[in-house]
Scaffold this active site. Structure first.
Site, PDB file in Angstrom:
ATOM      1  N   CYS A  60       0.759  -1.242   0.000  1.00  0.00           N
ATOM      2  CA  CYS A  60       0.000   0.000   0.000  1.00  0.00           C
ATOM      3  C   CYS A  60       0.795   1.302   0.000  1.00  0.00           C
ATOM      4  O   CYS A  60       0.677   2.109  -0.925  1.00  0.00           O
ATOM      5  CB  CYS A  60      -0.959  -0.009   1.178  1.00  0.00           C
ATOM      6  SG  CYS A  60      -0.237  -0.628   2.712  1.00  0.00           S
ATOM      7  N   HIS A 110      -1.327   6.751   5.303  1.00  0.00           N
ATOM      8  CA  HIS A 110      -0.279   5.719   5.346  1.00  0.00           C
ATOM      9  C   HIS A 110       1.021   6.161   4.692  1.00  0.00           C
ATOM     10  O   HIS A 110       1.752   5.355   4.124  1.00  0.00           O
ATOM     11  CB  HIS A 110      -0.770   4.407   4.734  1.00  0.00           C
ATOM     12  CG  HIS A 110      -0.186   3.203   5.433  1.00  0.00           C
ATOM     13  ND1 HIS A 110      -0.246   1.919   4.934  1.00  0.00           N
ATOM     14  CD2 HIS A 110       0.490   3.094   6.615  1.00  0.00           C
ATOM     15  CE1 HIS A 110       0.341   1.078   5.757  1.00  0.00           C
ATOM     16  NE2 HIS A 110       0.812   1.773   6.796  1.00  0.00           N
TER      17      HIS A 110
END
Length: 474
Positions: A60, A110
């Site tokens: 990710c 993130h």
């Protein structure tokens, strides 16, 4: 097809929607036998559907760094999940904001801490409005509302879209072009579907009920977004681009038959569902098999809006305007991938946000985590330019070369023809020595370029990162 315009009123709005761990086959329109995704299916039928769209990395954080910069994540040290983006990077949000766009980030970040003092929270990276999570999140999440912990109630993807729409409506009313990056926390594990979504899959095993339900939750939220853009009268000139951050999860996800899963740079770990709607320019629905990737979104948007790419920062993507115009049948330049064997950095969203909420309720605040505080530090000593550990790949036309370097420095090569062998099952390296040698040289030249960036060569002469005001566009 002219895109760039001197008129502010003519510039398109841009909405980039990113799923978390949704693989190529995890949508109804790719023929999934169980999944119900009517809104995603309708959008894919209505616009430009990319059949061979690659996430820049098989996990990710790296792909998210690429979406914002057009650069391979290893150029900025975002090797794998949990690594922060470097504050020296010039992001799409920064450039669009300087050009007069309102910019907002909603959902999964993130790329570093979302605490107020973080040097790499969305606000520092160009987003003037941000309601974000440090990592994936489940239902009833706690988001960082520009540094303040705020609990929300509801299905995770729906909540994300609701928060984004509150801001989008204000920009539409003000007549200001906007860039919204909407990042779902689904269908990342652990899977926790809302009851109404889970109910559609009661005939499935328990784990699949939750996984499929999360994807249907995404679909419901996406449908809300499309409907709202239409009701606001802005859908015609809004670029709505949907993609995912990596390929399918093992066991529950669907690669559509491609080899590999999340965490691998075989096709199944990289190919993701992607489509683009822009009714003002894409009036006839089309499907393209041109190989495209996450790094292409940055230069594509810049060309459409009429912004020059940053000087001295090597980009790994190319503008897809010719694909939007229907002029390309093949990609004219190669695609490079490199999954560096670094351990991930734990980013427990629910725990960190609960701790922040508790601290702020007592009138206190919390510092960002160590990696985020050190995000701008360059490697010392620098990385060697003759070693490229891990798994790299290079796609030229229909040929894909794999370079797999072990911890002991041993290198294995694999070569596949993706048109004839999309499952990457027949290694052609031994029978194509000339092609193999030429591709090896070009791949390793690109890897050396990535290492130069990793060591900080690109930042020389850039000066300070552009200073952006902290004003809000609520």
């Amino acid at each position: 097809m002219a895109f760039a315009s001197g008129s502010r009123a003519d510039r398109p709005n841009i909405v980039l929607v990113v799923a978390d761990d949704q693989g190529w086959g995890d949508v109804g329109y790719q023929g999934h036998p169980v999944l119900k995704t009517p809104h995603l299916d309708e959008a894919a039928r209505s616009g430009l559907r990319f059949e061979r769209f690659y996430a820049q990395a098989p996990v990710c954080s790296p792909t998210r760094a690429t979406l914002l910069t057009g650069r391979h994540p290893n150029r900025m040290g975002v090797f794998t999940w949990g690594y922060p983006i470097r504050p020296q990077e010039i992001t799409l949000a920064k450039l669009l904001r300087e050009a007069g766009y309102a910019t907002g980030h909603f959902g999964k970040w993130h790329l570093g801490s979302v605490y107020r003092a973080s040097p790499v929270h969305p606000g520092r990276m160009g987003f003037e409005r941000w309601v974000s999570s440090p990592n994936f999140f489940d239902n009833n999440p706690i988001f960082s509302d520009e540094g303040t912990a705020v609990p929300f109630q509801g299905e995770s993807s729906v909540v994300t879209v609701q928060v984004a729409l509150e801001w989008i409506r204000k920009q539409a009313e003000a007549g200001r072009p906007f860039f919204a990056m909407i990042c779902f926390g689904s269908p990342h594990a652990p899977h926790q579907a809302a009851e109404e979504d889970r109910a559609l899959y009661l005939d499935q095993p328990p784990a699949l009920r939750e996984f499929y339900g999360e994807i249907t939750g995404i679909d419901r939220a996406f449908g809300m977004l499309r409907q709202a853009l239409a009701e606001l009268g802005i859908r015609e000139n809004t670029i709505l681009w949907y993609t995912s951050d990596n390929g399918a999860l093992p066991k529950v996800g669907s690669t559509g038959g491609f080899r590999g899963n999340k965490g691998q740079i075989y096709e199944g770990g990289l190919l993701v569902p992607t489509f683009l709607e822009w009714p003002a320019k894409i009036r006839t629905p089309r499907v393209t098999r041109v190989r495209c990737c996450s790094a292409d979104i940055f230069p594509t948007i810049l060309e459409i809006v009429g912004i020059e790419p940053p000087a001295n920062l090597p980009l790994d993507g190319i503008s897809l305007v010719p694909v939007i115009e229907g002029k390309w049948e093949r990609r004219p330049v190669p695609l490079g991938f490199w999954h560096y064997p670094a351990p991930g950095i734990s980013t427990p969203s629910a725990k960190w946000m609960a701790e922040l909420l508790a601290a702020q309720q007592k009138g206190e605040d919390l510092p960002p985590d160590g990696p985020s505080q050190r995000a701008g530090q360059l490697p010392d000593p620098p990385y060697p330019s003759d070693q490229f550990p891990g798994h790299a790949a290079w796609i030229e036309g229909d040929w894909k070369l794999h370079r797999i370097e072990t911890a002991k420095g041993k290198i294995r090569w694999e070569l596949y023809n993706l048109e004839e062998d999309p499952a990457e099952s027949t290694d052609r390296a031994a029978e194509e020595p000339e092609r193999l040698g030429a591709m090896q040289k070009r791949l390793e030249a690109w890897l050396r370029s990535v290492v130069q960036s990793l060591n900080g060569a690109d930042y020389a002469g850039l000066g300070e990162s552009p200073s952006l005001p902290e004003s809000k566009s609520r």
